[in-house]
Design an enzyme around this catalytic site. Structure first.
Site, PDB file in Angstrom:
ATOM      1  N   ALA A 158       0.703  -1.332  -0.051  1.00  0.00           N
ATOM      2  CA  ALA A 158       0.166  -0.091  -0.024  1.00  0.00           C
ATOM      3  C   ALA A 158       0.847   1.263  -0.044  1.00  0.00           C
ATOM      4  O   ALA A 158       0.510   2.207  -0.531  1.00  0.00           O
ATOM      5  CB  ALA A 158      -1.095  -0.062   1.048  1.00  0.00           C
ATOM      6  N   GLU A 170       3.301   1.820  -6.992  1.00  0.00           N
ATOM      7  CA  GLU A 170       3.934   1.104  -8.194  1.00  0.00           C
ATOM      8  C   GLU A 170       3.900   1.876  -9.472  1.00  0.00           C
ATOM      9  O   GLU A 170       4.797   1.357 -10.292  1.00  0.00           O
ATOM     10  CB  GLU A 170       3.204  -0.290  -8.175  1.00  0.00           C
ATOM     11  CG  GLU A 170       3.401  -1.293  -7.263  1.00  0.00           C
ATOM     12  CD  GLU A 170       2.477  -1.242  -5.932  1.00  0.00           C
ATOM     13  OE1 GLU A 170       2.512  -1.911  -4.967  1.00  0.00           O
ATOM     14  OE2 GLU A 170       1.556  -0.098  -5.847  1.00  0.00           O
ATOM     15  N   ASP A 188      22.201  33.008 -29.333  1.00  0.00           N
ATOM     16  CA  ASP A 188      23.008  33.811 -30.399  1.00  0.00           C
ATOM     17  C   ASP A 188      22.281  34.979 -31.184  1.00  0.00           C
ATOM     18  O   ASP A 188      20.863  34.753 -30.573  1.00  0.00           O
ATOM     19  CB  ASP A 188      23.278  32.572 -31.565  1.00  0.00           C
ATOM     20  CG  ASP A 188      24.479  31.749 -31.269  1.00  0.00           C
ATOM     21  OD1 ASP A 188      25.382  31.995 -30.475  1.00  0.00           O
ATOM     22  OD2 ASP A 188      24.359  30.537 -31.403  1.00  0.00           O
ATOM     23  N   ASP A 206      31.165  25.149 -30.036  1.00  0.00           N
ATOM     24  CA  ASP A 206      30.158  25.360 -28.918  1.00  0.00           C
ATOM     25  C   ASP A 206      29.804  24.071 -28.365  1.00  0.00           C
ATOM     26  O   ASP A 206      29.347  24.205 -27.254  1.00  0.00           O
ATOM     27  CB  ASP A 206      28.849  25.773 -29.755  1.00  0.00           C
ATOM     28  CG  ASP A 206      29.189  27.097 -30.233  1.00  0.00           C
ATOM     29  OD1 ASP A 206      29.962  28.174 -29.792  1.00  0.00           O
ATOM     30  OD2 ASP A 206      28.321  27.395 -31.357  1.00  0.00           O
ATOM     31  N   GLU A 223      -5.538   3.211   1.108  1.00  0.00           N
ATOM     32  CA  GLU A 223      -5.225   1.805   1.175  1.00  0.00           C
ATOM     33  C   GLU A 223      -4.504   1.550   2.352  1.00  0.00           C
ATOM     34  O   GLU A 223      -4.535   0.209   2.676  1.00  0.00           O
ATOM     35  CB  GLU A 223      -3.984   1.878  -0.094  1.00  0.00           C
ATOM     36  CG  GLU A 223      -4.808   1.928  -1.480  1.00  0.00           C
ATOM     37  CD  GLU A 223      -3.806   1.731  -2.699  1.00  0.00           C
ATOM     38  OE1 GLU A 223      -2.432   1.630  -2.209  1.00  0.00           O
ATOM     39  OE2 GLU A 223      -4.090   1.823  -3.508  1.00  0.00           O
ATOM     40  N   THR A 254      -6.539  -0.214 -12.108  1.00  0.00           N
ATOM     41  CA  THR A 254      -7.413   1.116 -12.324  1.00  0.00           C
ATOM     42  C   THR A 254      -6.784   2.473 -12.219  1.00  0.00           C
ATOM     43  O   THR A 254      -7.199   3.517 -12.821  1.00  0.00           O
ATOM     44  CB  THR A 254      -8.667   1.206 -11.335  1.00  0.00           C
ATOM     45  OG1 THR A 254      -7.969   1.263  -9.859  1.00  0.00           O
ATOM     46  CG2 THR A 254      -9.253  -0.173 -11.270  1.00  0.00           C
TER      47      THR A 254
END
Length: 895
Positions: free
Chosen positions: A298, A302, A344, A618, A683, A713
């Site tokens: 929980a 993830e 520039d 550069d 959770e 989900t």
């Protein structure tokens, strides 16, 4: 620069590139030959082989890439992954292999996905190596022969001809060449290189007798003695600077790792504390382990890492469509915190389409229109423009403007010019001059054009102070000023063989004022920069007055403009004072090295820098800036590969668009982090209720159901929040400090203390509603075979479904940080609506399909429970909408 000196460098094994000494390629040629032990017959084959063993191959050293195994291990050992490893191990210990394998699958999927997204190595060194030719002609053992370019060694005698690529740094011993140095200096016109004594006080790259690895011979024939190979060449020096610093994590990457460790510490600490509580209240070991697993799973978001990676990847694709190709994912986020842009002038702020705007002669003064005949002829004669197959005039934009401004009937005049020409001395960046010799009426005339101060130094009979005053007047109008002069050679005289004999005793004809108009969209882009709190500096090789005029025209110089006329001479302490002041700055007459100094200074003072560039030289500055911006059309391959972002249209306005996109991506990352974090509380709370009740309250949510939420989900709406349009006023606020965390205290209060608690209260209420409706009392058995088992399955399913619907309300609330949803628009993110539809279908499948019911421990929900759950999104979103309205009113009252 480090140079080779055979016979005195320390010994090194084959393939090494470490022998360095003090050989100076500018010392007198006889001494250089003696130092390098090279005669007219070149080296012997045996000596060349010995030197190859000491100095290594003539190759630009490439940075070793990290192995695939090392990259994968970094993903598998990420702190969030370590938490899941622990949860998987506990699952196997507790005798739940299905859950254990499910957790391990999540770890592998996350790691592989992140690895595929991040496996984009920078290729600057490979592009530098592409400039090296494969073979070279040398004199060895007294005869000319072709050898592999990689086998060249210091002391080799090179034979160079038109069309050759220079394979190593070398000193001309005889002959003369025209060399295209654009990949080193950015200068488009070829320069002359001759076997002549060195000049004191000039940069190595401008020495008239040196040629450099990777450049191209456009004309002439010569022999040259190699004095540097491989990593000791100018090209190798650029490569070393470009890869000097290892790739650093972006602020976002650093902050995510810190938060990951914080989450890991909190999860482990909570697990240990509540395991102890479970033991004290008599919780069985299996239940205690299930609690620990649930707490770890929980706590771990993830979907966080793949969602961040995908959001950045989407930002890259969007920017590519807008003309900015970003080569590193993390750079998208860095763009959002940029607070200084160093740009520039020519081609970036301006259109790089010169035209003759004004001219001056001693007789007419400043005027517009077609110049007097003698000045017009000289302007046209001292050019190298030509017509291509399509009938277009091609060449340097400055010379095209001079030819077009000198009068009509261009094709005939260009053809006649080439027929009259007897000598050409191309533009020399050191002398800042170009000259030609042409025949008119049986006599030769020298035509010269260049920087006014350089031309005036070679003229006589003119009031130089008065002329320079006119130059200043034209420059302050934003014009690039060139002086044009002539010299009539005596009858019967031959064309001068050396340019110093030609470019002397000149008669000034006049001045040409060339105008390169700003791009029409730049002024608006600069205004947006200022509104967004960004400062814009110009770093240009042009005249300070001209650059200042362009700056004023496009709005650069707020609250004031400071012009550094000779930026190469500026000292570090003076530079520090400038970049920490409130002025916007023009660094005029600058070199690529100036850009590196400016980037270093700005970084040292905590600025987030975007730096533009197009030449190979550069590359170090582009690498040193947080965001190196290369020109896609006019830039060299080296600059493009060393940069972080490439502008396909060479347009300053695209940089501003990219910064706005960076801010939007950063905001969207914060939105889906808020969305993901808000679900941690609802959770975790079910497991805390289970543990604190000592098992009297059955577990309201299973671990597999949490995984279904976090990976099923939750993922698509989170990804959709990464495509959220910009919030109103995104470019009306100052850049965020680089120290500001992507995860702030205010975000955590909103996620955990507001949205999370409201969602937790709602899902626990529906859980208890289902159980109490079935007659449950605390401590009643709900296991498989018990009378209340079906009611328990329905209750956990209600908790699961309630969490899913709370996610919908959280997603709508997370779309905006300050504004109301009405301002943003309900349907302005169709992907989010599609993601919500998917999560509802996914949840319905888990709840109503029998195979999934068995796997996830769910049961069909009655209509009254569905009706209660259906109200959750409105409650969650409505509560947050009231909170944001209160904050907006409080903010207005403060103002």
């Amino acid at each position: 620069m480090r140079n080779h000196r055979p016979g005195t460098g320390h010994s090194a094994g084959p393939g090494t590139d470490t022998a360095t000494t003090t050989t100076d390629p500018r010392e007198p040629l006889p001494l250089l030959r003696k130092e390098l032990h090279t005669g007219d017959r070149g080296l012997s084959g045996r000596e060349a082989a010995r030197r190859l063993a000491v100095y290594g191959p003539n190759q630009v050293r490439r940075r070793e890439k990290r192995s695939l195994a090392r990259l994968l291990s970094a993903q598998l050992l990420h702190p969030l992954a370590l938490l899941l490893w622990g949860a998987g191990a506990l699952a196997f210990v507790a005798g739940m292999p299905v859950l254990g394998w499910a957790i391990l699958a999540v770890i592998v999927i996350n790691a592989v996905f992140a690895l595929l997204q991040e496996h984009q190595a920078e290729r600057a060194v490979e592009a530098l190596a592409a400039y090296l030719p494969e073979r070279a002609d040398v004199v060895r053992d007294g005869r000319r022969q072709a050898v592999e370019a990689a086998e060249l060694v210091p002391g080799d005698l090179l034979v160079l001809e038109e069309g050759d690529k220079i394979p190593a740094d070398a000193r001309l011993t005889e002959g003369a060449l025209e060399i295209d140095l654009s990949m080193l200096t950015g200068e488009s016109a070829p320069v002359e290189r001759v076997a002549a004594p060195s000049e004191q006080g000039v940069a190595l790259v401008h020495e008239p007798n040196l040629v450099f690895s990777g450049t191209t011979c456009t004309g002439g024939e010569a022999q040259a003695i190699v004095f540097a190979t491989g990593g000791h060449t100018e090209l190798g020096r650029i490569a070393a600077l470009s890869q000097r610093a290892p790739r650093r994590d972006s602020p976002l990457e650093t902050q995510v790792k810190k938060v990951a460790w914080l989450i890991a510490a909190v999860a482990v600490g909570m697990g240990a504390v509540f395991l102890l509580i479970g033991a004290l209240v008599g919780l069985p070991l299996t239940d205690a382990l299930m609690f620990a697993i649930g707490l770890l799973v929980a706590n771990v978001p993830e979907g966080l890492l793949p969602t961040i990676t995908l959001a950045l990847a989407v930002g890259v694709r969007v920017l590519a469509k807008q003309g900015a190709v970003v080569k590193r994912l993390s750079a998208v986020e860095t763009l959002g915190s940029t607070n200084v842009v160093c740009t520039d002038k020519t081609g970036t702020l301006t259109q790089n389409r010169m035209r003759l705007q004004a001219h001056w002669t001693p007789r007419t003064g400043i005027a517009s229109g077609t110049p007097p005949a003698e000045l017009a002829r000289a302007m046209s004669e001292c050019t190298t423009t030509s017509y291509d197959e399509s009938g277009e005039l091609r060449g340097d934009p400055t010379e095209i403007a001079l030819v077009e401004g000198s009068g009509p009937d261009l094709p005939a005049r260009v053809a006649a010019r080439d027929g009259r020409r007897r000598a050409l001395f191309r533009f020399d960046a050191r002398l800042r001059l170009m000259s030609t010799v042409a025949e008119h009426d049986g006599r030769l005339v020298v035509y010269v054009k260049g920087a006014p101060e350089a031309v005036l130094a070679r003229t006589s009979g003119v009031d130089r102070d008065a002329v320079m005053a006119v130059v200043g007047d034209l420059a302050h109008r934003g014009l690039r000023v060139l002086a044009v002069a002539v010299r009539d050679l005596p009858p019967g005289a031959d064309a001068p063989a050396r340019r110093e004999d030609a470019e002397t005793g000149l008669r000034l004809l006049g001045l040409a004022g060339l105008y390169d108009p700003p791009r029409p969209e730049v002024a608006e882009a600069v205004r947006r920069c200022h509104d967004a709190g960004l400062r814009v500096h110009i770093v240009t090789g042009d005249n300070g007055a001209t650059a200042a005029a362009v700056a004023a025209e496009v709005g650069i110089g707020v609250p004031r403009l400071h012009v550094v006329a000779e930026s190469e001479r500026i000292h570090d302490h003076e530079l520090d004072e400038l970049v920490t002041g409130d002025a916007e700055i023009v660094f005029a007459r600058s070199s690529p090295e100036t850009k590196l100094k400016v980037a270093d200074a700005l970084r040292a003072h905590g600025q987030i820098v975007a730096m533009t560039g197009d030449g190979a030289n550069d590359a170090p500055a582009l690498h040193q800036a947080h965001i190196g911006v290369a020109m896609g059309r006019s830039g060299t391959d080296v600059a493009r590969e060393a940069s972080t972002m490439v502008l396909t249209d060479d347009n300053f306005a695209t940089i501003v668009t990219a910064i706005e996109s960076g801010r939007r991506v950063y905001d969207n990352v914060r939105k889906f982090i808020l969305y993901i974090f808000a679900h941690a509380v609802p959770e975790i709370v079910p497991f805390l209720v289970f543990a604190l009740s000592g098992g009297l309250v059955p577990l309201p949510l299973t671990v597999l159901q949490i995984l279904a939420i976090d990976l099923g989900t939750e993922t698509l709406p989170a990804l959709a929040l990464g495509r959220e349009p910009a919030e109103p006023g995104i470019m009306g606020r100052p850049p965020r400090p680089s120290s500001q965390g992507v995860i702030s205290r205010d975000m955590l209060v909103r996620a955990w203390g507001y949205l999370g608690l409201i969602s937790a209260a709602l899902v626990m209420s529906v859980f208890f509603y289902v159980l109490w409706r079935a007659g449950w009392h605390p401590g009643d058995p709900t296991g498989d075979g018990d009378a209340l088992h079906h009611a328990y399955l329905t209750a956990t399913t209600a908790t699961f479904a309630g969490l899913v619907t709370c996610q919908i309300g959280t997603a709508m609330a997370a779309r905006t940080d300050h504004a109301s949803l009405r301002q943003v628009g309900l349907t302005t993110n169709p992907l989010l609506l599609a993601g919500i539809a998917f999560e509802l279908l996914f949840a319905a499948a888990l709840i109503y399909l029998p195979p999934l019911q068995h796997l996830f421990g769910t049961a069909a929900l009655p209509w009254d429970v569905l009706a209660i759950i259906a109200a959750f999104p409105v409650i969650v979103w409505g509560a947050d909408e009231l909170r944001r309205r209160h904050r907006r009113r409080a903010h207005l009252n403060k103002q």
